[in-house]
Design an enzyme around this catalytic site. Structure first.
Site, PDB file in Angstrom:
ATOM      1  N   HIS A 161       0.868  -1.396   0.201  1.00  0.00           N
ATOM      2  CA  HIS A 161      -0.109  -0.070  -0.230  1.00  0.00           C
ATOM      3  C   HIS A 161       0.691   1.074  -0.161  1.00  0.00           C
ATOM      4  CE1 HIS A 161      -3.266  -2.505   1.241  1.00  0.00           C
ATOM      5  NE2 HIS A 161      -2.901  -2.973   2.239  1.00  0.00           N
TER       6      HIS A 161
HETATM    7  O1  RIB Z   1      -5.179  -0.150   4.619  1.00  0.00           O
HETATM    8  C1  RIB Z   1      -3.790  -0.054   4.513  1.00  0.00           C
HETATM    9  C2  RIB Z   1      -3.043   0.853   5.284  1.00  0.00           C
HETATM   10  O2  RIB Z   1      -3.254   0.519   6.390  1.00  0.00           O
HETATM   11  C3  RIB Z   1      -1.740   1.066   5.317  1.00  0.00           C
HETATM   12  O3  RIB Z   1      -1.180   2.456   5.521  1.00  0.00           O
HETATM   13  C4  RIB Z   1      -0.905  -0.087   6.313  1.00  0.00           C
HETATM   14  O4  RIB Z   1       0.170   0.383   6.836  1.00  0.00           O
HETATM   15  C5  RIB Z   1      -2.118   0.325   7.541  1.00  0.00           C
HETATM   16  O5  RIB Z   1      -1.631   1.490   8.028  1.00  0.00           O
END
Ligand code: RIB
Ligand code: CA
Length: 312
Positions: A242
């Site tokens: 992500h």
């Molecule tokens: O949903 C994904 C996000 O939530 C990313 O930033 C992961 O590190 C968590 O913080």
């Protein structure tokens, strides 16, 4: 000229890869500081993990600040079930030796935005938006001085990953997200719709493992750990990376595609709190406030990531 950025983060293995990518790209981004927030794990651990990653990158000079230890109004929700007890489960790294900065992260955000030329600093929040919203509330004068915000959070076509309706970063602090999305600051949103295409397939993880030095094997060990959650839930081929997608967008925006649309944050829904209500099909007359990304060139992203991490 390198873009001045502040990374606001809750490491988290994917946050760690984002920090490494930024530190590996001084030609593209100048990291003014790293501000930590409670999210994946409680604040003491996110502040610990951020420093461990900086030391892994050989950058104990980076200023790391601890910020808000809970959301604006709600109890803290964490994600140890995804990231492990420490938030950085995977390879064993030494406890950090570099100090945490004395100043609170919110004070650092305010002071930096007041000092740097207006419009010259990009904020890159990759965790809950509590620090950013708190800084905006405490010092409204900084809002027009923020160059832009490039955040990982939200979802539309992919819907939620922590509830049926909400992505984790927005779900943890919907009130903070609502403040940021209503701020008028130029906003690029990297939602699950994009990041679920950045999957660490076996081939990609093996390429990280095979890299000389410590960085590649560390990234492989982190993705090996945190891919369990997504593989089990979605049956996907690997873990979605992500947070590094925000830094990749800053370095090579052409790898991504999206639309300038209206995005509102649900803060009152009994079942939908934290939902990013993205008017992708422009069915309302609400004014656009965000470039909401929808697609990415995953092979191009991993090629960029691999090339850059090899420089550390
Ligand atoms: O949903 C994904 C996000 O939530 C990313 O930033 C992961 O590190 C968590 O913080
Ligand atoms: Ca994160």
């Amino acid at each position: 000229m390198a873009q001045k950025i502040i990374i606001d983060t809750d490491p988290g293995q994917d946050d760690a890869v984002a920090i490494l990518l930024a530190l590996a790209s001084p030609d593209a981004v100048e990291v003014l500081g790293i501000t930590c927030v409670a999210g994946n794990v409680p604040l003491p651990l996110t502040a610990r993990n951020a420093r461990m990653v900086c030391e892994l990158a050989g950058r104990p000079d980076i200023a790391v600040f601890a910020g808000c230890d809970r959301p604006l109004q709600r109890p803290l929700v964490t994600a140890e079930h995804v990231h492990g007890k420490t938030g950085l489960d995977g390879i064993d790294l030494p406890e950090p030796r570099m100090p945490l900065q004395d100043r609170h992260a919110v004070d650092f955000l305010i002071e930096t935005l007041r000092r740097e030329p207006a419009g010259s600093v990009t904020l890159v929040p990759i965790g809950p938006l509590t620090n950013i919203a708190t800084a905006m509330e405490r010092a409204p004068d900084i809002v027009p001085r923020i160059g832009r915000i490039v955040l990982m959070g939200g979802a539309y076509f992919e819907v939620g990953n922590i509830t049926p309706a909400a992505e984790f970063n927005i779900h943890v602090d919907p009130e903070a997200a609502a403040r940021v999305f209503a701020s008028g600051v130029e906003l690029t949103v990297v939602p699950l719709d994009v990041t679920h295409k950045a999957l660490t397939t076996r081939q990609r993880v093996e390429a990280f493992s095979a890299m000389p030095g410590k960085i590649g094997p560390a990234v492989a060990s982190w993705t090996d750990f945190f891919e369990r959650f997504d593989k089990q839930k979605y049956g996907s081929e690997g873990a979605p990376l992500h947070d590094p997608c925000t830094i990749a967008w800053l370095i090579e925006p052409g790898l991504f595609d999206g639309r300038f649309i209206n995005v509102e944050i649900e803060t009152e829904g009994r079942f939908t709190a934290g939902m990013t209500v993205a008017d992708w099909w422009r069915v309302t007359d609400r004014a656009p406030n965000a470039t909401f990304l929808r697609d990415m060139d995953a092979d191009g992203f991993f090629a960029l990531l691999h090339d850059r991490l090899a420089r550390l």
